[in-house]
Write an enzyme that holds these catalytic residues in place. Structure first.
Site, PDB file in Angstrom:
ATOM      1  N   ALA A 101       3.020   1.338  -3.960  1.00 32.10           N
ATOM      2  CA  ALA A 101       3.974   0.398  -4.551  1.00 32.10           C
ATOM      3  C   ALA A 101       3.208  -0.597  -5.414  1.00 32.10           C
ATOM      4  O   ALA A 101       1.996  -0.769  -5.261  1.00 32.10           O
ATOM      5  CB  ALA A 101       4.738  -0.333  -3.451  1.00 32.10           C
ATOM      6  N   GLY A 105       3.984   3.805  -0.696  1.00 32.50           N
ATOM      7  CA  GLY A 105       5.296   4.188  -1.176  1.00 32.50           C
ATOM      8  C   GLY A 105       5.328   5.551  -1.826  1.00 32.50           C
ATOM      9  O   GLY A 105       6.366   6.218  -1.846  1.00 32.50           O
ATOM     10  N   GLU A 109       5.646   7.934   1.000  1.00 27.97           N
ATOM     11  CA  GLU A 109       7.007   7.770   1.517  1.00 27.97           C
ATOM     12  C   GLU A 109       8.022   8.467   0.605  1.00 27.97           C
ATOM     13  O   GLU A 109       8.985   9.071   1.077  1.00 27.97           O
ATOM     14  CB  GLU A 109       7.333   6.286   1.654  1.00 27.97           C
ATOM     15  N   GLU A 122      -0.871   0.596   4.346  1.00 26.37           N
ATOM     16  CA  GLU A 122      -0.236  -0.724   4.353  1.00 26.37           C
ATOM     17  C   GLU A 122      -0.870  -1.719   5.324  1.00 26.37           C
ATOM     18  O   GLU A 122      -0.943  -2.916   5.031  1.00 26.37           O
ATOM     19  CB  GLU A 122       1.263  -0.573   4.663  1.00 26.37           C
TER      20      GLU A 122
END
Length: 260
Positions: free
Chosen positions: A66, A112, A115, A135
């Site tokens: 992200a 992300g 994900e 993360e």
């Protein structure tokens, strides 16, 4: 429809969506998430598109994570809203999409990015791909479904280790874990995904959509997956695809599914 951060190409009933932020290693930001949602929404009811492939531009990254600069100063409430909105708008939207979505993981799939790949119905990785959820090294946890989908795919123990160490695994390890279905060279990746879509598109799109619903039901709290299967199975009997499929079988010919 014109997009800033993604490219969409439809050919032979395959819609290929390429995340195109090479200078940021295709990192997800709010604009990109919104564009992916809008592109998929337009594809959802488009009869010309039967299967979707999501990949990244270049040879380094699928999605390298992200865009941290967007949320580094968020409050608790803003952080919660970021995860809730992102999951609803894109990640859950992909998981429950009515058409098959394949992630062609062509490089780094981190945070992300992993994900996003895990939300797709299955994954094919290039030999240079590396995957992980880093993360906790930033003082946060995965917020786009990573703590839920990773253990579903690789098991609780391996998911715990991957998330706690914040480390990366290569494509062969991902294959052995069941995180990806196939590993191909960078040059072979998209053509192999397209060959898979050809096999998928020989079958009933209505039945495939029902299968997606039934499979997902088994991983949804409060829903009886077996009952969902029974319901979707029964509904198939009322479709034109069922009539064509069974008639073609009895007549010993190839089915020509109308998709209804």
């Amino acid at each position: 429809m014109t997009f800033k951060n993604i490219l969409v190409n439809t050919n032979n009933s395959i819609a290929t969506i390429t995340i195109n932020r090479p200078s940021k290693l295709n990192a997800l930001n709010r604009v990109t998430i919104n564009e992916l949602h809008e592109a998929l929404k337009s594809i959802k009811d488009d009869p010309k598109s039967k299967v979707i492939i999501i990949t990244g531009s270049g040879e380094k990254a699928f999605v390298a994570g992200a865009d941290i600069s967007e949320f580094a100063d968020y409050s608790v409430e803003e952080g919660s809203n970021l995860a809730a909105q992102g999951q609803k708008q894109l990640f859950d939207f992909i998981e429950n999409f009515n058409k098959p979505i394949i992630a062609a993981v062509n490089g780094f799939a981190l945070g992300g990015g992993l994900e996003l790949a895990m939300a797709c119905h299955f994954r094919v990785a290039s030999t240079n791909a590396k995957m992980g959820l880093p993360e906790v090294s930033l003082g946060v946890i995965p917020g786009y479904g990573g703590t839920q989908r990773l253990p579903q795919l690789v098991g609780k123990g391996r998911a715990m280790e991957m998330i706690m160490t914040a480390g990366m695994i290569d494509s062969n390890q991902a294959l052995s874990y069941g995180l990806v279905n196939h590993v191909k060279t960078q040059d072979e990746l998209l053509s192999f995904c397209e060959s898979l879509t050809s096999k998928i598109m020989r079958n009933s799109s209505v039945a495939i959509s029902a299968g997606i619903k039934a499979i997902n039901a088994g991983f949804t709290d409060g829903i009886d997956g077996y009952q969902a299967e029974i319901d979707e199975f029964g509904k198939c009997f009322g479709t034109e695809d069922f009539k064509e499929g069974t008639t073609a079988f009895l007549e010993k010919r190839k089915a020509d599914f109308p998709g209804k």
